[in-house]
Design a protein around this motif. Structure first.
Motif, PDB file in Angstrom:
ATOM      1  N   ASP A  18      47.239  50.096  49.988  1.00  0.00           N
ATOM      2  CA  ASP A  18      47.173  51.091  49.795  1.00  0.00           C
ATOM      3  C   ASP A  18      45.574  50.141  48.596  1.00  0.00           C
ATOM      4  O   ASP A  18      45.966  50.794  47.476  1.00  0.00           O
ATOM      5  CB  ASP A  18      47.828  50.716  48.665  1.00  0.00           C
ATOM      6  N   ILE A  19      45.413  48.992  48.843  1.00  0.00           N
ATOM      7  CA  ILE A  19      44.790  48.473  47.839  1.00  0.00           C
ATOM      8  C   ILE A  19      42.894  48.336  49.278  1.00  0.00           C
ATOM      9  O   ILE A  19      43.184  48.395  49.801  1.00  0.00           O
ATOM     10  CB  ILE A  19      44.788  47.217  47.391  1.00  0.00           C
ATOM     11  N   GLY A  20      41.987  48.944  47.934  1.00  0.00           N
ATOM     12  CA  GLY A  20      41.099  49.514  48.149  1.00  0.00           C
ATOM     13  C   GLY A  20      39.846  48.188  48.414  1.00  0.00           C
ATOM     14  O   GLY A  20      40.348  47.752  47.300  1.00  0.00           O
ATOM     15  N   GLY A  21      39.606  47.443  49.666  1.00  0.00           N
ATOM     16  CA  GLY A  21      38.178  46.547  48.868  1.00  0.00           C
ATOM     17  C   GLY A  21      38.972  45.855  49.323  1.00  0.00           C
ATOM     18  O   GLY A  21      40.461  45.293  50.032  1.00  0.00           O
ATOM     19  N   GLN A  22      38.708  44.472  48.428  1.00  0.00           N
ATOM     20  CA  GLN A  22      39.032  43.101  48.162  1.00  0.00           C
ATOM     21  C   GLN A  22      39.896  42.168  49.061  1.00  0.00           C
ATOM     22  O   GLN A  22      40.579  42.232  49.323  1.00  0.00           O
ATOM     23  CB  GLN A  22      40.598  42.916  47.156  1.00  0.00           C
ATOM     24  N   ASP A  23      38.988  42.568  50.717  1.00  0.00           N
ATOM     25  CA  ASP A  23      39.828  41.855  51.493  1.00  0.00           C
ATOM     26  C   ASP A  23      40.063  40.514  51.665  1.00  0.00           C
ATOM     27  O   ASP A  23      40.240  39.319  52.155  1.00  0.00           O
ATOM     28  CB  ASP A  23      37.960  42.402  52.640  1.00  0.00           C
ATOM     29  N   GLY A  60      41.164  46.240  35.772  1.00  0.00           N
ATOM     30  CA  GLY A  60      41.709  47.316  36.478  1.00  0.00           C
ATOM     31  C   GLY A  60      40.118  47.177  37.793  1.00  0.00           C
ATOM     32  O   GLY A  60      40.543  48.259  38.247  1.00  0.00           O
ATOM     33  N   THR A  61      40.931  45.510  38.476  1.00  0.00           N
ATOM     34  CA  THR A  61      40.153  45.453  39.777  1.00  0.00           C
ATOM     35  C   THR A  61      41.498  45.829  40.775  1.00  0.00           C
ATOM     36  O   THR A  61      41.095  44.917  41.616  1.00  0.00           O
ATOM     37  CB  THR A  61      39.237  44.244  39.727  1.00  0.00           C
ATOM     38  N   GLY A  62      42.758  46.344  40.212  1.00  0.00           N
ATOM     39  CA  GLY A  62      43.637  46.307  41.692  1.00  0.00           C
ATOM     40  C   GLY A  62      44.682  44.454  41.469  1.00  0.00           C
ATOM     41  O   GLY A  62      45.498  44.793  42.084  1.00  0.00           O
ATOM     42  N   LYS A  63      44.664  43.552  40.027  1.00  0.00           N
ATOM     43  CA  LYS A  63      45.447  42.437  39.999  1.00  0.00           C
ATOM     44  C   LYS A  63      46.989  42.986  40.872  1.00  0.00           C
ATOM     45  O   LYS A  63      48.030  42.299  40.879  1.00  0.00           O
ATOM     46  CB  LYS A  63      44.935  41.483  38.975  1.00  0.00           C
ATOM     47  N   THR A  64      47.524  43.809  39.509  1.00  0.00           N
ATOM     48  CA  THR A  64      48.475  44.453  39.333  1.00  0.00           C
ATOM     49  C   THR A  64      49.039  44.813  41.358  1.00  0.00           C
ATOM     50  O   THR A  64      50.413  45.166  41.263  1.00  0.00           O
ATOM     51  CB  THR A  64      49.143  45.643  38.502  1.00  0.00           C
TER      52      THR A  64
HETATM   53  P1  ATP Z   1      44.267  44.585  34.287  1.00  0.00           P
HETATM   54  O1  ATP Z   1      43.781  43.324  34.182  1.00  0.00           O
HETATM   55  O2  ATP Z   1      43.440  46.379  33.581  1.00  0.00           O
HETATM   56  O3  ATP Z   1      45.666  44.860  34.212  1.00  0.00           O
HETATM   57  P2  ATP Z   1      44.505  45.247  36.924  1.00  0.00           P
HETATM   58  O4  ATP Z   1      43.485  44.147  37.374  1.00  0.00           O
HETATM   59  O5  ATP Z   1      45.866  44.572  36.979  1.00  0.00           O
HETATM   60  O6  ATP Z   1      43.602  45.289  35.334  1.00  0.00           O
HETATM   61  P3  ATP Z   1      45.625  47.441  37.824  1.00  0.00           P
HETATM   62  O7  ATP Z   1      46.785  47.798  36.976  1.00  0.00           O
HETATM   63  O8  ATP Z   1      45.864  46.797  39.910  1.00  0.00           O
HETATM   64  O9  ATP Z   1      44.176  46.873  37.601  1.00  0.00           O
HETATM   65  O10 ATP Z   1      44.984  48.856  38.317  1.00  0.00           O
HETATM   66  C1  ATP Z   1      45.168  50.173  37.820  1.00  0.00           C
HETATM   67  C2  ATP Z   1      44.542  51.291  38.263  1.00  0.00           C
HETATM   68  O11 ATP Z   1      43.129  51.098  38.775  1.00  0.00           O
HETATM   69  C3  ATP Z   1      45.619  51.265  39.803  1.00  0.00           C
HETATM   70  O12 ATP Z   1      46.442  51.948  39.325  1.00  0.00           O
HETATM   71  C4  ATP Z   1      44.787  52.121  40.967  1.00  0.00           C
HETATM   72  O13 ATP Z   1      44.793  53.903  40.497  1.00  0.00           O
HETATM   73  C5  ATP Z   1      43.395  52.395  40.425  1.00  0.00           C
HETATM   74  N1  ATP Z   1      42.968  51.260  41.499  1.00  0.00           N
HETATM   75  C6  ATP Z   1      41.951  49.901  40.761  1.00  0.00           C
HETATM   76  N2  ATP Z   1      42.085  48.513  41.804  1.00  0.00           N
HETATM   77  C7  ATP Z   1      42.413  49.347  43.365  1.00  0.00           C
HETATM   78  C8  ATP Z   1      42.095  48.910  44.321  1.00  0.00           C
HETATM   79  N3  ATP Z   1      41.518  48.005  45.408  1.00  0.00           N
HETATM   80  N4  ATP Z   1      42.540  49.646  45.427  1.00  0.00           N
HETATM   81  C9  ATP Z   1      42.802  50.747  44.920  1.00  0.00           C
HETATM   82  N5  ATP Z   1      42.967  51.266  43.629  1.00  0.00           N
HETATM   83  C10 ATP Z   1      43.150  50.596  42.179  1.00  0.00           C
END
Ligand code: ATP
Length: 274
Positions: A18-23, A60-64
């Motif tokens: 469910d996570i795009g990219g970031q291979d 917002g890069t998907g760390k969570t």
């Molecule tokens: P922060 O540093 O602001 O906490 P984060 O890196 O933890 O951000 P997430 O909370 O994981 O970012 O991502 C926020 C939302 O953005 C996710 O719920 C998703 O909808 C979308 N998103 C971010 N990165 C990706 C990804 N690589 N693939 C798919 N969706 C993504």
């Protein structure tokens, strides 16, 4: 070719698919998670167990998402908190919240019959910032409590606990956090490249009716420097424009408006923080 069918409702857990990219980041994280999965081998080879993984990279890069996927991948319970939740006016409250978080992780693992727990701490820099010049701050105690908990973690008996922390500001962290046996694995979660952006756009359009004219490839091209969170917003805003117009599908013009909107929002944010 790209699938245009609607996907069924998303499950509540997150997987690496469910996570795009970031291979590269996904690969490195899965490798690190072997420490949790192959705990018998870790013992056999006398390897120092892994206690903490630090995810670094822009917002917002998907760390969570990565931390959640890690919990699913390792069949662990998932407990999460943000650094700011530990900041309190009264001395000792932050530290006791840290203790409670570890207790909760262990209790839930036991209750749900799981052998491991992943604790996710977002914005670790809020409690783990550099302790400078003997300045006594309330959150020194909070940080000390976290270090104490980590030092007391043993890999032997279940539930095994792994901490994943995230920050956008790695250079701000106190060196005590980065020592061997603490957060000693660092994984960078960067802004996606074009291929990653396309993957993310595909994921977030799977539940939306897209007009045939729409080229996600072209949108990936036009969204240089967008984060995953911004790409998700683009798809969402475009769908809102389409719905307001009572359009059958999300069309290219809706996507173009959405890109502008997300870009403007970003600019407005920058301006107010100047
Ligand atoms: P922060 O540093 O602001 O906490 P984060 O890196 O933890 O951000 P997430 O909370 O994981 O970012 O991502 C926020 C939302 O953005 C996710 O719920 C998703 O909808 C979308 N998103 C971010 N990165 C990706 C990804 N690589 N693939 C798919 N969706 C993504």
């Amino acid at each position: 070719d790209r699938k245009r069918q609607m996907k069924p409702k998303a499950p509540s857990y997150m997987t690496f698919d469910d996570i795009g990219g970031q291979d590269r980041a996904k690969h490195e994280l899965k490798e690190a998670l072997d420490f949790l999965i192959r705990h018998e081998d870790i013992k056999k080879f006398g390897i120092r167990p892994l206690k903490g993984i630090l995810l670094t990279g822009p917002p917002g890069t998907g760390k969570t998402l990565m931390a959640k996927a890690a919990a699913h991948y390792t069949n662990s319970v998932f407990v999460s908190a943000a650094g700011s939740e530990f900041v309190e006016m009264y001395v000792g409250v932050g530290a006791s919240r840290i203790r409670d978080m570890f207790k909760e992780a262990r209790m839930r693992a036991q209750k749900e019959n799981k052998e491991s727990a992943i604790i996710f701490i977002d914005e670790i820099d809020v409690i783990g910032g550099k302790r400078e010049g003997g300045q006594h701050r309330e959150y020194d105690q909070t940080l000390n409590q976290l270090l104490t908990e980590m030092d007391g973690m043993h890999s032997g008996e279940a539930p095994r606990v792994l901490i994943i922390a995230a920050t956008n500001r790695k250079e701000m962290l106190d060196s005590a956090l980065l020592r061997p046996g603490r957060f000693d694995r660092h994984i960078t979660v960067d802004l996606p490249d074009k291929k990653g952006r396309l993957h993310i756009l595909n994921i977030h359009s799977a539940n939306k009716p897209l007009a045939d004219e729409v080229s996600l490839d072209k949108i990936a091209e036009e969204t240089f420097h967008f984060s995953g969170a911004q790409l998700e917003s683009v798809m969402n805003e475009a769908a809102i424009y389409a719905m307001r117009e009572s359009s059958e599908n999300v069309e290219q013009k809706h996507l173009s408006l959405a890109i502008d909107k997300v870009m403007m929002g970003e600019k407005a944010d920058r301006e107010t923080t100047k």
